[in-house]
Design an enzyme around this catalytic site. Structure first.
Site, short mmCIF file in Angstrom:
data_model
loop_
_atom_site.label_atom_id
_atom_site.label_comp_id
_atom_site.label_asym_id
_atom_site.label_seq_id
_atom_site.Cartn_x
_atom_site.Cartn_y
_atom_site.Cartn_z
N GLU A 64 0.86 -1.19 0.00
CA GLU A 64 0.00 0.00 0.00
C GLU A 64 0.89 1.23 0.00
O GLU A 64 1.95 1.24 0.63
CB GLU A 64 -0.92 0.03 1.23
CG GLU A 64 -1.81 1.28 1.25
CD GLU A 64 -2.89 1.25 2.32
OE1 GLU A 64 -3.80 2.08 2.26
OE2 GLU A 64 -2.81 0.38 3.22
N GLU A 406 -12.02 -3.63 4.55
CA GLU A 406 -12.30 -3.17 5.91
C GLU A 406 -13.58 -2.33 6.04
O GLU A 406 -13.63 -1.39 6.83
CB GLU A 406 -11.12 -2.38 6.47
CG GLU A 406 -9.89 -3.23 6.74
CD GLU A 406 -8.82 -2.46 7.50
OE1 GLU A 406 -9.09 -1.34 7.97
OE2 GLU A 406 -7.71 -2.99 7.64
#
Length: 853
Positions: A64, A406
């Site tokens: 990321e 998430e």
């Protein structure tokens, strides 16, 4: 020091018992500890049982763009803000000229201004630099700009070549001379012989050249200066080291890519993380385009000068110079399965909003189908042709794709995920579509998400959690009871909350449980992967770097050891265990807030026999309370204890005796202002070891009891309670032994029993079919050595094994200058079907034992 051979010594007792004591054969091996320093364990391998097969993709990496992982990190570009697109939307301190300063030589003067008009390079790269040259001075006069690179400057190495490029145009019929130089910021020193070029014509043209460094510097600066008069336009000013990973243009920083490749990852999950599902889901549309968009793959492919920049969720700019094509290519280069993640139109990471726009949902689903075509389609297809034009006619062979990340709204997420899944499986039935279970390891969101995934027969569910070292030691058996016929688990993000060796030890202990359950846990990746030491939003991290160097954390060394020694199948084994804790929860009490102003009153602590341990109605002063953290503004006001700083975090004050046990804590709490609710602490030993009831936490989205050990927290109980401003709440915490029960306004809120074992000794055994070896993997996460009787279950084995050991002090941290935790390889003599070996304190040990027959 000369090499030393350790000799095998057999006692009469050992011979009669059929056991031997194995010892290392090199001075670098860890010798057995004296008996007084060791704890006795047993480890037995079951010769008849058959464990699960382990997939080649068991362990991978999660990438990321956090901690400057892309621009200024893995992406090898040395120029920061190369297209002058920086904006306050990216960071409040940014301007279009961030990282740029004016530069003049030989009496040259002019003006440097970033503009957005019809003279731009293209519609998606809108801003450019306009140099207005005054024509002062002689033929040697120059005026231009200098770029300082990222953080401390450009890392330049003597003898290395650096490829320069710029898009430029001039209004001067005779052309505009350019000088491109590398300096070290002193104003006079040069690091390379300057390049010279002439810009001709008033149409955008790309100019290139190569600088060869004559001197090394960690504070390099690139200067682009022009002579003469008139107007010169510049855009996409770029400087790349020639020596990128695999020598690819627009490539990756070699040392970082090599460290990732050395892990031998089975998969590469990209591009995030919170980048995926935060911000606007709208598409880029000039000129009024959303600056803060979710990561959308079509923005990141094609020529780099045509890729639209974006504001990074982590607080800086994304150039998208490294995009989906580069991710697929990198996965291919390191032999990893590519695993992209696309947004599900439900924002996460604290934003918690669902987009209700059928047309937008339809567009994102089509974008995802186009992504599969980009990865796997023939060159005759629309997006397969785009891939081929970028340099890769052969399909990348995408097999897995994740939708969402998430999301904390499980029903809203799953409704949209179902639409994605249906469309993908209809057109591409061979693609495994991965769902997720929210941002934590347990709780209402987790339970609801798993119920939805299970009922729908989803193939795989992504779990994420960042927990305390204690949690990892207590949850080795987490996946032992998972449904073997239900969805498989992708543990996409996990880490212990720091970068010390003890953190890595607890992660290693947990990983033995992942391998033991390889029939359920199919993919696992530590996160985050990369962190620039001068630009870090998150810790822990696996690989640290600055502009000149990189190094692996202690967790990197652990991950590498596991990932390079996986094996093909689990061989069932058992080890002796530590008894469950029996001592009662004990400690003082505390009050705290987090970005909130609150008032507390009528605090009373009563022992189990009814006697009063503490009573404070704040009719006087606050003499009974100690400010434990030094933050916040606590005063007695109108008969209440008020913390009035609505910006301060963790303002804990404490009262009482750390030896208190079996008590009731009652308190009245009122939120006055701020983002969250109340923090009511009990079992307080010190500022790093306590329990607290976090009511209205996480931006007042949920409530939980958290246990802190050494400053790192884990969740013990949770629900969706939110706290109202101005309302008075009556809270009661009842502590009995290791059982805690909590009441809010007279009603039972929840409870837990803190009786899990933080097991310091964990093991797993696997078989490597290619080498015919058993791989005995043992973690000893305690300060004493573990003298262990190992029974291989009647197998015939070679007398010598290969040994790899990681060991260090629990507080040890790997840095650029020191790596106290690194693998030590040795040979182990005296191996037999049954033998004794003493595993060092605070160590991870891998034994590769050759079997016969």
């Amino acid at each position: 020091m000369p090499r030393t051979r350790w000799r095998l010594g057999l006692t009469i007792g050992a011979l009669l018992a059929g056991t031997v004591t194995a010892v290392p054969t090199a001075a670098t091996g860890a010798p057995a500890h004296p008996a007084a320093d060791a704890t006795d364990y047993t480890l037995s391998v079951d010769p008849s049982a058959k464990g699960p097969a382990i997939d080649d993709t068991m362990y991978g990496v999660f990438y990321e763009d956090i901690n400057r992982a892309a621009d200024g990190g893995l992406y090898a570009e040395l120029v920061q803000n190369r297209s002058f697109e920086y904006d306050p939307a990216d960071h409040s301190s940014y301007t279009p000229l961030t990282a740029w300063t004016g530069a003049a030589a030989g009496g040259g003067t002019g003006e440097a201004k970033v503009v957005d008009d019809d003279g731009r390079l293209n519609e998606r790269n809108r801003r450019y630099l306009r140099l207005t040259l005054d024509g002062t001075g002689g033929s040697a006069a120059r005026y231009g700009v200098t770029n300082s690179g990222y953080t401390t400057g450009m890392a330049i190495k003597a003898g290395e070549r650096y490829d320069f490029s710029v898009w430029a145009r001039t209004d001067q019929a005779s052309g505009t001379p350019l000088t491109i130089g590398l300096g070290d910021g002193s104003g006079s020193d040069t690091l390379a012989r300057p390049l010279r070029a002439t810009v001709r014509g008033d149409r955008w043209t790309k100019y290139t050249g190569t600088l060869t460094a004559t001197t090394s510097s960690s504070a390099g600066r690139l200067t682009v200066a022009a002579g003469g008069s008139g107007t010169l336009r510049l855009d996409m000013v770029s400087l790349f080291p020639r020596d990128t990973y695999k020598h690819r243009p627009n490539g990756l920083r070699k040392d970082l890519a090599e460290k990732i490749a050395a892990l031998k990852p089975g998969f590469l999950r990209f591009p995030g993380g919170c980048l995926v599902n935060t911000g606007s889901h709208e598409a880029y549309e000039a000129p009024n385009w959303p600056r803060k968009r979710s990561y959308q793959w079509k923005d990141t492919v094609g020529p780099v000068e045509q890729r639209a920049v974006n504001s990074n969720f982590w607080g800086y700019n994304q150039s998208y110079g490294i995009g989906y094509y580069e991710y697929f290519q990198f996965a291919e280069d390191i032999g990893a399965m590519a695993l992209p993640v696309v947004p599900a139109l439900v924002t996460g990471c604290g934003q918690n909003k669902a987009t209700d726009d059928p047309a937008l949902l339809k567009r994102h689903i089509q974008d995802t189908l186009d992504l599969v075509e980009f990865a796997n389609g023939p060159v005759t297809s629309t997006w397969g042709k785009k891939r081929a034009q970028m340099g890769h006619p052969k399909p990348f062979g995408l097999t897995h794709l994740e939708v969402g990340n998430e999301e904390n709204l499980p029903d809203e997420f799953f409704a949209r995920f179902t639409e994605f899944r249906k469309a993908i499986e209809s057109e591409y039935p061979d693609i495994t579509v991965i769902s997720n279970s929210g941002p934590d390891d347990s709780g209402q969101t987790f339970d609801r998400a798993w119920a939805l995934n299970r009922a729908a027969g989803v193939d795989m569910v992504d779990e994420h959690y960042y927990n305390s070292p204690q949690w990892f030691l207590e949850n080795n058996q987490r996946y032992d009871t998972y449904d073997r016929s239900g969805p498989k688990v992708f543990l996409g993000e996990y880490a212990s909350q720091d970068n010390k060796w003890h953190n890595a030890l607890t992660e290693a202990a947990f990983m033995t449980g992942l391998e033991r359950n390889a029939d359920v846990v199919k993919l696992a990746s530590y996160a985050p992967l990369l962190a620039h030491e001068k630009a870090t939003q998150w810790r822990p991290d696996m690989i640290w770097f600055n502009n000149s160097a990189s190094w692996g954390s202690t967790s990197y060394e652990t991950q590498k050891l596991f990932m390079n020694n996986v094996g093909d199948r689990v061989v069932p084994s058992k080890a002796s265990a530590t008894p469950a804790p029996s001592e009662p929860i004990s400690g003082a009490v505390g009050l705290s807030t987090w970005a909130t102003s609150a008032a507390y009153d009528d605090v009373k602590v009563t022992a189990a026999d009814g006697s009063t341990l503490l009573s404070d109605d704040f009719s006087g002063d606050d003499a009974k309370w100690t400010k434990a953290t030094g933050t916040g503004s606590w005063t007695v006001q109108d008969g209440a204890y008020v913390q009035s700083d609505a910006a301060a975090e963790n303002t804990m004050v404490t009262a009482g005796d750390p030896a208190w046990r079996d008590y009731d804590l009652k308190v009245k709490a009122t939120k006055k202002s701020g983002k969250e609710g109340f923090l009511i602490a009990f079992g307080v030993k010190d500022t790093g070891n306590y329990y607290w009831w976090n009511l209205g936490g996480w931006g007042n989205t949920r409530s939980a009891v958290e246990k802190a050990v050494g400053g790192a927290k884990q969740t013990m109980a949770e629900d969706g309670t939110k706290i109202e401003t101005g309302r008075s709440y009556d809270a009661r915490v009842e502590v009995r032994g290791r059982q805690v029960t909590l009441y809010l306004d007279g009603k039972k809120w929840g409870g837990f029993t803190d009786d899990k074992v933080a097991e310091p000794f964990r093991q797993v055994v696997t078989r490597d079919k290619a080498t015919g070896e058993l791989i005995v993997k043992v973690v000893n996460a305690q300060s004493t050595a573990a003298r262990t009787r190992i029974d291989l279950g009647g197998r015939k084995v070679a007398r010598t094994a290969r040994l790899t050991t990681l060991q260090g002090a629990p507080e040890a941290v790997n840095t650029e200058s020191e790596q106290p935790v690194k693998p030590v390889r040795s040979r182990l003599d005296g191996v037999a079907n049954t033998f004794t070996y003493t595993f060092p304190a605070d160590s991870v040990t891998f034994m590769r034992i050759k079997t016969k027959g």
